[in-house]
Design an enzyme around this catalytic site. Structure first.
Site, PDB file in Angstrom:
ATOM      1  CD  GLU A  75      -3.113  -0.902   2.271  1.00  0.00           C
ATOM      2  OE1 GLU A  75      -2.667   0.016   3.121  1.00  0.00           O
ATOM      3  OE2 GLU A  75      -4.282  -1.148   2.320  1.00  0.00           O
ATOM      4  CG  ASP A  86      -2.268   8.078   8.861  1.00  0.00           C
ATOM      5  OD1 ASP A  86      -2.613   6.675   9.024  1.00  0.00           O
ATOM      6  OD2 ASP A  86      -2.167   8.542   7.861  1.00  0.00           O
TER       7      ASP A  86
END
Length: 297
Positions: A75, A86
């Site tokens: 990814e 995140d």
């Protein structure tokens, strides 16, 4: 060092690698994700990295190493700042890529065009943020460019819901499979819709929170969710968030999912190697070998 050639795309001119473009898009469907998963060998493995951390020349060697080591998927994110989903490790990585390399979408497409034809096993799913990387471009045109550069799949971060149907249509026209996402805690209708529209794979986020944190009950406890999702999709199901060790990968396999996605732990391995002045590719090889499921005897 030889300067890469320029390639004109529908959204502009980018600097491409010296290798030939792969045959992708509407004329040839990419090989399925996690197709090499062997019976009895546990789930497939995907790792997440920001393009530009490590720098692209080093990343090229690292990606080729992933292919040799049997990693199923990379990814690869076009770095963008301050992602609310995140954790600090991934956010530091994105900032390094942006501050030190200035890596943008065109740079990543050029990188893909150079490295993708050399891979035999590892598939690359491109992750791009809508607001930062895609929102100022024509969606159909940039989707064609992403497919032509060699991406095997596309995951758009923070795509406005009003554009979901347009995204699916653009990807289908370009022959580019898409990654869809849902949470383990998402309502059944949301899960069913995500599963139905996944054509690359479904990214099942193990729990609400930021990347790098694990579900309290463990990944194996997602078995019921995985079973429910299978009723709505034939695409692979990959589980991420909090996967950092071989034991975590095996627990994902115990849930019935097809693959485990390692994000923060992979980025942290790159960070440690760079801070210690180590060979990043060799250090990351050691990390990959530490998390790959052990083949049965």
């Amino acid at each position: 060092m030889r300067r890469p050639a320029a390639v004109t795309t529908t959204t502009g001119t980018v600097t491409a690698g010296t290798g030939p473009l792969p045959s992708t898009g509407a004329t040839s469907a990419p090989a399925p994700f996690f197709a090499h998963r062997a019976a009895g060998r546990g789930p497939g493995l995907a790792v997440f990295l920001n393009a530009g951390d490590p720098p692209l020349p080093v990343l090229r060697d690292l990606v080729l190493m992933l292919d040799k080591e049997g990693v199923d998927c990379l990814e690869l994110a076009v770095p963008f700042p301050d992602s609310v989903t995140d954790g600090p490790v991934v956010r530091r990585s994105a900032r390094r890529a942006m501050d030190h390399g200035g890596v943008g979408l065109d740079d990543v497409l050029a990188f893909l065009a150079g490295v993708r034809p050399q891979l035999t096993r590892t598939r690359i799913a491109l992750l791009a943020d809508w607001r930062y990387s895609l929102g100022h471009r024509d969606l159909a045109a940039v989707t064609r460019d992403i497919a032509a550069a060699g991406a095997d799949g596309l995951l758009i971060h923070a795509l406005p819901p009003r554009l979901c149907e347009t995204h699916r249509e653009s990807a289908a026209a370009a022959g580019l499979p898409i990654v869809t996402t849902c949470y383990a805690e998402s309502p059944p209708k949301t899960q069913a819709e995500a599963a139905a529209h996944a054509s690359a794979y479904l990214y099942l986020v193990a729990h609400y929170g930021r990347s790098g944190t694990a579900p309290a009950a463990g990944h194996a406890a997602l078995a019921q969710t995985v079973t429910g999702l299978r009723a709505h999709s034939r695409s692979p199901i990959a589980v991420g968030f909090g996967v950092s060790t071989r034991q975590d990968v095996e627990a994902v396999g115990a849930s019935g999912a097809d693959a485990a996605i390692i994000g923060s732990a992979a980025v942290a391995a790159v960070e440690r190697a760079q801070e210690a002045g180590l060979d990043v590719t060799e250090a990351f090889r050691d990390f990959v070998r530490s998390v790959l499921p052990v083949p049965p005897h």
